[in-house]
Every structure is written in structure tokens, then in C-alpha cells.
Design an enzyme around this catalytic site. Structure first.
Site, PDB file in Angstrom:
ATOM      1  CE  LYS A 123      -1.536  -0.952   4.619  1.00 58.59           C
ATOM      2  NZ  LYS A 123      -0.282  -0.539   5.127  1.00 58.59           N
ATOM      3  NE  ARG A 126      -2.311  -0.602  10.651  1.00 61.10           N
ATOM      4  CZ  ARG A 126      -1.380  -0.370   9.736  1.00 61.10           C
ATOM      5  NH1 ARG A 126      -1.318   0.787   9.113  1.00 61.10           N
ATOM      6  NH2 ARG A 126      -0.498  -1.305   9.455  1.00 61.10           N
TER       7      ARG A 126
END
Ligand code: ADP
Length: 192
Positions: free
Chosen positions: A9, A84
Site C-alpha cells: 500500500k 485502521r
């Protein structure tokens, strides 16, 4: 930019942000910089990061909120490693709602776990990140499954566009897949 540890990512987000002309905001990089500078946040985050755990939501949310308030992010940003957890996603949605904005799209990089392990253990030998150990990795994958994967469900139920991208292949090829998906969704992308 969403995906498990080792999915690439960070690499993809920095490339795609350039093509979108918006800043790449990487929670993990920002936290590592706090650690390197020995700030109060860095001192609190370091042992947690080394153990593969998550830094408390309120600290990370405050860090990202102040970053998003900087002038370069006024036309948008590409977030990497944030949100997250579901509480972080709820906090992000609220901070964007205050400016009549929202998460435009989630790019989800899909990479199988055995490949993630291979990549991270290889990165351990080149980058020397203090959390790239066998134990750190096992813990990060567990935390990903438990706390981070549900963020995708949060956006799915909220009707946010989620673009799943095959994260297997070479770096340029994966960038091309992401750019093609963005263009397909009507996003204006600069030529490379
Ligand atoms: P990776 O995705 O490869 O694990 P990152 O650089 O994104 O690498 O994150 C490294 C570590 O930084 C995480 O394991 C965690 O301890 C901490 N961290 C990063 N982003 C967050 C976040 N949004 N909330 C809590 N902790 C975070």
C-alpha cells in the site's frame, strides 16, 4: 489505500498520489517520524509498533486530523494506513462530514498471506524496520484480521465505492491496475 501489512500500500499510494496531484498521508510513516524525532507521541508509539500492535485510536486520529488541516490537503488526500480500526473510520467520517466531504473511494489491495510473509521477511533484510520480525509480523496479521479488515465492511455498508485490486505482480503493473480502475470511475488522473 487499504490492504494488509506487506500488500504494497505504501509503494502504490505514493505513486498514485502523484498521479492524482494530492498528498500521500501515511500513518505508519508519520508515526515512524515521531519515533525518530523522539516526540511524546513517538515515545508512546515505539514499543507498541515494535510489538505489532496498534497505537491508540485517539492519538492517531488527532495526528491525521491535524495533517488533513494543512493547506496542501484542502483538495483531498490519499490516506495510507488510516483508518485502521472501525472507531478510526467513524472519526474520519465525522471529520470529513464537518467539511461536507467524505471518503471518495477505497482501493483495496488483495494479496494472499503467504505472499505477505515472503515480502515482509524480504523487506526485513533490506529496510531494517524494527517491526519486521517473525513475531511482529504474526501479530500485525492477526491485528489486521481482527481490527482492520472490519473497516472494509464499514465502508461497504456505508455505500462507499470499494475497488478491489489484485496486488500480485510487479509494481508498475499494479499501479496501472489502480489507475485504470480510478479512470473507469471517472477520476481525472495525470499522465505518468
Ligand atoms: P504495515 O502496513 O506494513 O504494517 P505501516 O507503516 O502502515 O506498515 O504501519 C506500521 C505500524 O504503525 C503498525 O503496525 C502500527 O503499530 C502503527 N500504525 C500505523 N497506522 C496506524 C493506525 N492507523 N492506527 C494505529 N496504529 C497504526
Amino acid at each position: 489505500m487499504f490492504g494488509p501489512p506487506g500488500s504494497g500500500k505504501g509503494t502504490q499510494a505514493s505513486r498514485v498520489a502523484v498521479r492524482l496531484g494530492i498528498p500521500h498521508i501515511a500513518a505508519g510513516d508519520m508515526l515512524r517520524s515521531e519515533v525518530a524525532r523522539g516526540t511524546a507521541l513517538g515515545l508512546e508509539a515505539k514499543p507498541i509498533m515494535d510489538a505489532g500492535g496498534l497505537v491508540p485510536d485517539d492519538l492517531v486520529v488527532r495526528m491525521i486530523e491535524s495533517r488533513l488541516n494543512e493547506p496542501d490537503a484542502k483538495n483531498g488526500a490519499l490516506l495510507d494506513g488510516f483508518p485502521r480500526t472501525v472507531p478510526q473510520a467513524i472519526a474520519l467520517d465525522a471529520m470529513l462530514a464537518k467539511r461536507n466531504d467524505r471518503v471518495a473511494e477505497v482501493i483495496s489491495l488483495e494479496v494472499p498471506e503467504d505472499e505477505l510473509r515472503r515480502r515482509i521477511l524480504k523487506r526485513a533484510t533490506t529496510e531494517g524496520r524494527s517491526d519486521d520480525t517473525l513475531e511482529g509480523l504474526a501479530q500485525r496479521l492477526k491485528v489486521y484480521r481482527q481490527d482492520t479488515a472490519p473497516v472494509l465492511d464499514h465502508y461497504r455498508t456505508g455505500n462507499t465505492l470499494i475497488e478491489s485490486i489484485n496486488g500480485h505482480g510487479d509494481i508498475d503493473e499494479i499501479t496501472d491496475r489502480i489507475i485504470a480502475a480510478l479512470k473507469h470511475n471517472g477520476v481525472t488522473v495525470k499522465t505518468a
